[in-house]
Design a protein around this motif. Structure first.
Motif, short mmCIF file in Angstrom:
data_model
loop_
_atom_site.label_atom_id
_atom_site.label_comp_id
_atom_site.label_asym_id
_atom_site.label_seq_id
_atom_site.Cartn_x
_atom_site.Cartn_y
_atom_site.Cartn_z
N TYR A 35 0.87 -1.12 -0.12
CA TYR A 35 -0.02 0.08 -0.22
C TYR A 35 0.85 1.31 0.01
O TYR A 35 0.72 2.33 -0.73
CB TYR A 35 -0.74 -0.13 1.31
CG TYR A 35 -1.91 -1.33 1.20
CD1 TYR A 35 -2.84 -1.19 0.29
CD2 TYR A 35 -1.54 -2.18 2.02
CE1 TYR A 35 -3.87 -2.34 0.36
CE2 TYR A 35 -2.65 -3.37 2.07
CZ TYR A 35 -3.65 -3.32 1.24
OH TYR A 35 -4.51 -4.47 1.22
N LYS A 36 1.92 1.28 0.63
CA LYS A 36 2.83 2.20 1.01
C LYS A 36 3.63 2.57 -0.42
O LYS A 36 3.58 3.74 -0.96
CB LYS A 36 3.69 2.33 1.98
CG LYS A 36 4.70 3.49 2.45
CD LYS A 36 5.44 3.20 3.55
CE LYS A 36 5.46 4.57 4.20
NZ LYS A 36 6.38 4.19 5.66
N LEU A 52 1.17 13.55 2.23
CA LEU A 52 0.81 13.48 3.89
C LEU A 52 1.22 14.46 4.87
O LEU A 52 0.82 14.43 5.93
CB LEU A 52 1.23 12.06 4.17
CG LEU A 52 0.90 10.93 3.59
CD1 LEU A 52 1.77 9.64 4.07
CD2 LEU A 52 -0.40 10.73 4.18
N PHE A 84 -4.26 3.55 1.50
CA PHE A 84 -3.14 3.90 2.13
C PHE A 84 -3.51 5.23 2.62
O PHE A 84 -3.61 5.77 3.92
CB PHE A 84 -1.87 3.68 1.50
CG PHE A 84 -0.69 4.28 2.47
CD1 PHE A 84 -0.24 3.57 3.57
CD2 PHE A 84 -0.11 5.61 2.18
CE1 PHE A 84 0.90 3.87 4.38
CE2 PHE A 84 1.02 5.98 3.03
CZ PHE A 84 1.32 4.98 4.03
N TYR A 85 -3.63 6.23 1.82
CA TYR A 85 -3.86 7.64 1.94
C TYR A 85 -4.87 7.80 2.78
O TYR A 85 -5.11 8.64 3.72
CB TYR A 85 -3.75 8.30 0.64
CG TYR A 85 -3.69 9.94 0.81
CD1 TYR A 85 -2.58 10.53 1.27
CD2 TYR A 85 -4.83 10.50 0.24
CE1 TYR A 85 -2.69 11.86 1.41
CE2 TYR A 85 -4.84 12.07 0.39
CZ TYR A 85 -3.81 12.87 1.03
OH TYR A 85 -3.73 14.04 0.98
N CYS A 86 -6.16 7.43 2.33
CA CYS A 86 -7.32 7.65 3.07
C CYS A 86 -7.66 7.07 4.37
O CYS A 86 -8.33 7.60 5.15
CB CYS A 86 -8.65 7.36 2.04
SG CYS A 86 -8.76 8.37 0.61
N ASN A 87 -6.72 6.22 4.63
CA ASN A 87 -6.96 5.56 6.13
C ASN A 87 -5.65 5.90 6.89
O ASN A 87 -5.76 5.56 8.09
CB ASN A 87 -6.82 3.95 5.95
CG ASN A 87 -8.19 3.64 5.42
OD1 ASN A 87 -9.14 3.83 5.62
ND2 ASN A 87 -8.08 2.51 4.49
N SER A 88 -4.99 6.85 6.37
CA SER A 88 -3.91 7.49 7.38
C SER A 88 -4.51 8.46 8.36
O SER A 88 -5.35 9.28 7.97
CB SER A 88 -2.72 8.34 6.57
OG SER A 88 -3.43 9.49 5.87
N TYR A 89 -3.92 8.42 9.49
CA TYR A 89 -4.49 9.51 10.54
C TYR A 89 -4.31 10.97 10.19
O TYR A 89 -5.11 11.77 10.56
CB TYR A 89 -3.91 9.09 11.90
CG TYR A 89 -2.42 9.70 11.97
CD1 TYR A 89 -2.21 10.81 12.37
CD2 TYR A 89 -1.37 8.65 11.83
CE1 TYR A 89 -0.92 11.35 12.63
CE2 TYR A 89 0.00 9.20 11.87
CZ TYR A 89 0.41 10.24 12.27
OH TYR A 89 1.66 10.67 12.22
N GLN A 90 -3.40 11.35 9.37
CA GLN A 90 -3.23 12.44 8.74
C GLN A 90 -4.50 12.97 8.06
O GLN A 90 -4.87 14.13 8.26
CB GLN A 90 -1.85 12.79 8.02
CG GLN A 90 -0.70 12.57 8.90
CD GLN A 90 0.02 11.24 8.62
OE1 GLN A 90 -0.97 10.23 8.43
NE2 GLN A 90 1.14 10.94 8.75
N TYR A 91 -4.74 12.00 7.17
CA TYR A 91 -5.95 12.37 6.08
C TYR A 91 -7.25 12.53 6.87
O TYR A 91 -8.05 13.38 6.62
CB TYR A 91 -5.97 11.35 5.14
CG TYR A 91 -7.07 11.50 4.01
CD1 TYR A 91 -7.00 12.46 3.04
CD2 TYR A 91 -8.17 10.66 4.31
CE1 TYR A 91 -7.99 12.85 2.27
CE2 TYR A 91 -9.25 11.00 3.19
CZ TYR A 91 -9.25 12.01 2.53
OH TYR A 91 -10.37 11.99 1.52
N ARG A 124 -13.27 4.89 11.02
CA ARG A 124 -12.01 4.79 11.70
C ARG A 124 -12.06 3.91 13.11
O ARG A 124 -11.40 3.26 13.39
CB ARG A 124 -11.37 6.15 11.85
CG ARG A 124 -9.84 5.97 12.24
CD ARG A 124 -9.08 5.29 11.40
NE ARG A 124 -7.47 5.16 11.87
CZ ARG A 124 -6.81 4.04 11.48
NH1 ARG A 124 -7.18 3.09 10.81
NH2 ARG A 124 -5.65 4.15 12.00
#
Length: 144
Positions: A35-36, A52, A84-91, A124
């Motif tokens: 994913y990364k 990110l 990966f992007y949409c499940n990151s805590y930053q997003y 989340r």
């Protein structure tokens, strides 16, 4: 008579203290997370959209827009990168009511509404709860 003194009278440091440090070459260890890796590929092609450090909410249906750009990336890679992007805590932290969503060119399209914000937070929390529950089951199985 080797006293290591210069003309000014100050004592010179011994040669063993003059060792030069090796400089870090900046090589990063390649990740094995698929994913990364997919995200890094998409990040290079669309840097205005995928960041990110300063994430912005993506427009609805952006996956189809990225596919229509014909970037030479498979559909699976695009899905993995978006996962990966949409499940990151930053997003997920960037999804707040009133913040504008962006399209593939980085231009604002629409704003996030409160229902979407609540849905993202709920989703989340459900994922985190599910992961914790699975980890606890594994620990119990290992203890037996």
């Amino acid at each position: 008579m080797n006293n290591h003194r210069s003309n000014t009278g100050k004592k010179k440091p011994s040669s063993r203290f003059n060792m030069v440090r090796k400089k870090y070459t900046g090589r990063k260890i390649q990740s094995t997370n698929k994913y990364k890796l997919a995200f890094r590929t998409l990040e290079k092609l669309l840097p205005r959209v995928f960041n990110l450090h300063k994430p912005k909410p993506l427009s609805l249906g952006i996956r189809e827009d990225i596919i229509n750009l014909n970037l030479g990336i498979s559909n699976r890679t695009i899905r993995s990168a978006l996962h990966f992007y949409c499940n990151s805590y930053q997003y997920l932290g960037s999804i707040r009511e009133g913040v504008s969503r962006i399209d593939t060119s980085g231009k604002p399209t629409s704003a996030v509404i409160s229902k979407e914000e609540q849905a993202a937070a709920y989703e989340r929390c459900q994922q985190v709860y599910k992961t914790i529950k699975e980890n606890n089951k594994r620990k119990k199985m290992l203890q037996k």
